[in-house]
Design a protein around this motif. Structure first.
Motif, mmCIF file in Angstrom:
data_model
loop_
_atom_site.group_PDB
_atom_site.id
_atom_site.type_symbol
_atom_site.label_atom_id
_atom_site.label_comp_id
_atom_site.label_asym_id
_atom_site.label_seq_id
_atom_site.Cartn_x
_atom_site.Cartn_y
_atom_site.Cartn_z
ATOM 1 N N LYS A 22 0.827 -1.208 0.000
ATOM 2 C CA LYS A 22 0.000 0.000 0.000
ATOM 3 C C LYS A 22 0.857 1.253 0.000
ATOM 4 N N GLY A 23 1.928 1.199 0.784
ATOM 5 C CA GLY A 23 2.821 2.346 0.832
ATOM 6 C C GLY A 23 3.477 2.613 -0.521
ATOM 7 N N THR A 24 3.837 1.535 -1.226
ATOM 8 C CA THR A 24 4.438 1.685 -2.552
ATOM 9 C C THR A 24 3.455 2.317 -3.530
ATOM 10 N N ILE A 25 2.195 1.867 -3.482
ATOM 11 C CA ILE A 25 1.171 2.436 -4.371
ATOM 12 C C ILE A 25 0.952 3.914 -4.060
ATOM 13 N N LEU A 26 0.919 4.255 -2.772
ATOM 14 C CA LEU A 26 0.715 5.653 -2.383
ATOM 15 C C LEU A 26 1.873 6.535 -2.853
ATOM 16 N N ARG A 27 3.092 6.002 -2.770
ATOM 17 C CA ARG A 27 4.254 6.802 -3.192
ATOM 18 C C ARG A 27 4.252 6.997 -4.702
ATOM 19 N N LEU A 28 3.861 5.970 -5.432
ATOM 20 C CA LEU A 28 3.717 6.141 -6.880
ATOM 21 C C LEU A 28 2.628 7.166 -7.180
ATOM 22 N N MET A 85 0.539 12.594 -8.833
ATOM 23 C CA MET A 85 -0.218 13.786 -8.458
ATOM 24 C C MET A 85 0.544 15.084 -8.739
ATOM 25 N N GLN A 86 1.828 14.967 -9.047
ATOM 26 C CA GLN A 86 2.563 16.161 -9.462
ATOM 27 C C GLN A 86 2.029 16.669 -10.805
ATOM 28 N N TYR A 87 1.326 15.803 -11.521
ATOM 29 C CA TYR A 87 0.761 16.155 -12.831
ATOM 30 C C TYR A 87 -0.750 15.907 -12.793
ATOM 31 N N LYS A 88 -1.377 16.408 -11.716
ATOM 32 C CA LYS A 88 -2.787 16.093 -11.477
ATOM 33 C C LYS A 88 -3.705 16.595 -12.582
ATOM 34 N N PHE A 89 -3.364 17.732 -13.205
ATOM 35 C CA PHE A 89 -4.224 18.236 -14.281
ATOM 36 C C PHE A 89 -4.147 17.332 -15.520
ATOM 37 N N LEU A 90 -2.963 16.833 -15.796
ATOM 38 C CA LEU A 90 -2.832 15.883 -16.905
ATOM 39 C C LEU A 90 -3.539 14.576 -16.577
ATOM 40 N N ALA A 113 9.348 -3.832 -8.508
ATOM 41 C CA ALA A 113 10.417 -2.948 -8.996
ATOM 42 C C ALA A 113 10.369 -1.603 -8.275
ATOM 43 N N ALA A 114 9.162 -1.044 -8.119
ATOM 44 C CA ALA A 114 9.027 0.245 -7.436
ATOM 45 C C ALA A 114 9.470 0.135 -5.981
ATOM 46 N N GLU A 115 9.167 -0.984 -5.370
ATOM 47 C CA GLU A 115 9.569 -1.175 -3.975
ATOM 48 C C GLU A 115 11.089 -1.177 -3.843
ATOM 49 N N ARG A 116 11.786 -1.837 -4.785
ATOM 50 C CA ARG A 116 13.244 -1.842 -4.756
ATOM 51 C C ARG A 116 13.794 -0.423 -4.946
ATOM 52 N N VAL A 117 13.158 0.332 -5.834
ATOM 53 C CA VAL A 117 13.602 1.716 -6.062
ATOM 54 C C VAL A 117 13.386 2.553 -4.810
ATOM 55 N N PHE A 118 12.210 2.429 -4.210
ATOM 56 C CA PHE A 118 11.912 3.220 -3.012
ATOM 57 C C PHE A 118 12.767 2.789 -1.829
ATOM 58 N N ASN A 119 13.110 1.500 -1.767
ATOM 59 C CA ASN A 119 14.012 1.038 -0.712
ATOM 60 C C ASN A 119 15.360 1.738 -0.805
ATOM 61 N N MET A 120 15.813 1.942 -2.052
ATOM 62 C CA MET A 120 17.081 2.650 -2.228
ATOM 63 C C MET A 120 16.938 4.122 -1.828
ATOM 64 N N ILE A 121 15.810 4.727 -2.216
ATOM 65 C CA ILE A 121 15.585 6.123 -1.857
ATOM 66 C C ILE A 121 15.491 6.281 -0.336
ATOM 67 N N ASP A 122 15.017 5.234 0.334
ATOM 68 C CA ASP A 122 14.858 5.289 1.788
ATOM 69 C C ASP A 122 16.141 4.987 2.547
ATOM 70 N N GLU A 123 17.188 4.583 1.829
ATOM 71 C CA GLU A 123 18.464 4.342 2.504
ATOM 72 C C GLU A 123 18.921 5.631 3.189
ATOM 73 N N THR A 140 10.586 -0.778 -15.750
ATOM 74 C CA THR A 140 9.415 -1.619 -15.487
ATOM 75 C C THR A 140 8.257 -0.775 -14.962
ATOM 76 N N VAL A 141 8.557 0.152 -14.064
ATOM 77 C CA VAL A 141 7.529 1.064 -13.551
ATOM 78 C C VAL A 141 6.988 1.921 -14.688
ATOM 79 N N ASN A 142 7.869 2.373 -15.569
ATOM 80 C CA ASN A 142 7.472 3.207 -16.704
ATOM 81 C C ASN A 142 6.459 2.486 -17.592
ATOM 82 N N THR A 143 6.757 1.247 -17.926
ATOM 83 C CA THR A 143 5.857 0.457 -18.771
ATOM 84 C C THR A 143 4.497 0.282 -18.107
ATOM 85 N N SER A 144 4.515 0.036 -16.803
ATOM 86 C CA SER A 144 3.264 -0.171 -16.076
ATOM 87 C C SER A 144 2.429 1.105 -16.046
#
Length: 589
Positions: A15-21, A26-31, A322-332, A142-146
């Motif tokens: 859930k946390g991964t989905i919220l972070r994505l 939401m940075q592009y909420k109008f789009l 894949a997103a979780e692995r990326v966020f894990n690195m960002i959280d280091e 992988t996140v991009n494709t999804s």
């Protein structure tokens, strides 16, 4: 599959991964809002088609063979218009989602890379380079494709399923009861299978990262590999790693692919039941053929997206892993922040003192114990000792790549933990045994640490480092482009370039960690003389194994087992006939 599930845990915070994505989106909420409107419009236009099809079929009079072709053509023409509008909006939506996903992935990759530069050196000492690269490239792709494809599919599913369900209720509430059985069955199957496959996608990402790390390591060490005739052995190791990666990929995709056919079977079962019960209602005079036809088409639109959603669940699992692995690195954790009110180290004289310094990379395994050292400003301090004595560790502590466990390090009577890291590190120029050059011109590589350096300054530094004449012989001189890591020049020349880079900096202190290990003795002596002239009134720390290169040092510190056991000039240490004398005899006699 059970074995894999026992060995590897599921994503810890889906859930946390989905919220972070979601926060990135939401940075592009109008789009995103525009994409939502396009999705609604496209699917609503498509939902009109089955209703018009039913009207066209009802233009046929049962049993008489009479057909009102004007009605048929009218409704068929409307179908073409609505489907064209739906297709046009779908195309615009696809282009828009690619644009959004590109922006999100750019920002995500930018965040990861920026965070990497803030991580402590210890992180890279304990993590494989290939795994880091895999996260910033493969996982984010992988996140991009999804985002570009799967997100649209989910929105389409929600709108189409809701719209089709509403139309089916309007046509025949009784036939809709069939889906009260088949839809829960589909959902139960999907939940069960995806629960089993989710850990497998995490394993897949990890195994691909391990494979990348192995390949990167073998390519960088290919000369050593060939010198020791390890080609066959390395191929066998690669086969093993490759097999693990392929097996992990296969298991994830194989079990993930079960979802689609299973749900498709249930959906086809519902279509069969609709056909049977629809025919019974027609015979009872409670439904028209056109209504049955429209209901069947809506049932396909209702069950089809559910089936497609089931098919993309495996891709979503992969994207979340894949997103979780990326966020894990960002959280280091980054390097500990500077202390509040940390001072800026300026007007540095270069007086360095270590008092009772203790340090170990892991708790309970000290490398340096109670180290005391005084490097006077403007002096050349040589640090010698056997391998593992703590020489390079000492440099890591001076630069605050690591903080001391106990004790204190002072520069000009200021504890280095009370000054900003940036000002401390700018006070040092550094040349390591492992040289690093980037893809760029010779001029750019030498001027790397000094913004706005002039050609004259770079040339002067190159001359002092005894590399100027070699540079002039290059095809474009100082404008010659070096390939990645300087692979088109020798190791000795690379080292001279990095020495020139350090000389160019107007830093009050200099660290040379085996900096001349790849040049011949004569050139090394010339460089030492040149550096002594250029570094007057600067403190210089030199780690050296070749004792012949430090004979003119102002003070030689002999380090053994993390302690300074002797210090003095070359002559003084030789007269003592102690540990340094033993090192000297072992090297020259």
């Amino acid at each position: 599959m059970a074995e894999g599930q026992k060995k590897y845990e599921k994503p810890k915070n889906r859930k946390g991964t989905i919220l972070r994505l979601g926060r990135y989106l939401m940075q592009y909420k109008f789009l995103i809002l525009l994409a939502l409107l396009l999705t609604v419009g496209s699917n609503l236009f498509a939902l009109v088609g089955p209703m018009l099809s039913g009207y066209a079929i009802d233009a046929i009079e049962p049993g008489t063979g009479k057909v009102d072709f004007s009605q048929v053509f009218y409704y068929a023409g409307l179908m073409v218009v609505f489907y064209l509008l739906s297709s046009a909006l779908s195309y615009i939506l696809a282009v828009l989602m690619i644009h959004i996903s590109r922006k999100v992935v750019y920002q995500m990759r930018d965040d990861v890379f920026a965070h990497l530069l803030e991580l402590p050196v210890g992180y890279f000492d304990t993590h494989q380079t290939g795994d880091v690269i895999s996260r910033i490239s493969y996982d984010i792709d992988t996140v991009n494709t999804s985002l570009a494809n799967d997100l649209v599919q989910i929105l389409t599913t929600l709108i189409t399923v809701t719209g089709a369900f509403a139309m089916m209720v309007a046509i025949s509430p009784r036939l809709v009861l069939i889906f009260a059985v088949t839809v829960p069955l589909s959902m139960a199957l999907t939940k069960y299978i995806t629960g089993k496959t989710r850990p497998l996608f995490r394993i897949r990402s990890r195994k691909l990262g391990e494979l990348n790390s192995f390949v990167e390591e073998m390519i960088s060490g290919q000369k050593t590999l060939k010198a020791y005739y390890q080609e066959e052995n390395t191929i066998e190791k690669f086969k093993e790693k490759n097999e693990e990666a392929v097996e992990a990929y296969y298991r994830a995709e194989y079990y993930g692919s079960v979802v689609g056919p299973a749900v498709n079977f249930v959906n086809n079962l519902s279509l069969t039941m609709v056909s049977v019960f629809g025919a019974l209602l027609f015979l009872a005079g409670q439904m028209r053929i056109g209504s049955i036809s429209s209901f069947i088409l809506y049932s396909r639109k209702f069950s089809g997206p559910i089936n497609e959603a089931a098919n993309i669940m495996s891709e979503l699992q992969s994207a979340l892993a894949a997103a979780e692995r990326v966020f894990n690195m960002i959280d280091e954790p980054t390097e500990s922040p500077d202390r509040e009110h940390a001072a800026v180290l300026d007007a540095v004289k270069g007086n360095v003192v270590l008092k009772n310094v203790c340090f170990g990379y892991t708790q309970g395994n000290p490398i340096i114990r109670g180290l005391n050292l005084h490097a006077q400003a403007g002096k050349l301090v040589a640090i010698v000792g056997p391998t593992g004595a703590g020489k390079t560790t000492l440099i890591n502590l001076l630069m605050r790549f690591y903080d001391v466990g106990d004790g204190n390090i002072y520069v000009d009577n200021q504890d280095i933990r009370d000054v900003t890291r940036a000002s401390l590190r700018k006070s040092y120029a550094m040349v390591l045994q492992d040289t690093w050059l980037f893809e760029g011109t010779v001029f750019e590589n030498i001027a790397y640490g000094k913004q706005g350096a002039t050609r004259e300054e770079v040339t002067a530094a190159a001359k002092a480092a005894k590399i100027h004449s070699y540079i002039k012989r290059l095809p474009q001189g100082y404008d010659t482009v070096l390939t990645d890591e300087g692979t088109n020049i020798s190791k000795g020349q690379k080292q001279l370039l990095t020495i020139a880079r350090a000389m160019l900096l107007d830093a009050p202190m200099l660290i040379l960690d085996e900096a001349t290990s790849n040049v011949d003795t004569r050139t090394e002596q010339q460089i030492q003389q040149a550096m002594r002239k250029l570094m007057e009134h600067k403190t210089c720390f030199v780690i050296a194994h070749r004792l012949s290169t430090i004979q003119n040092a102002d003070v030689i510190l002999v380090v053994s087992q993390g302690e300074v056991v002797e210090q003095g000039t070359q002559g003084e240490l030789m007269e003592k006939k102690g540990f340094y004398h033993q090192l000297y005899r072992a090297q020259f006699e």
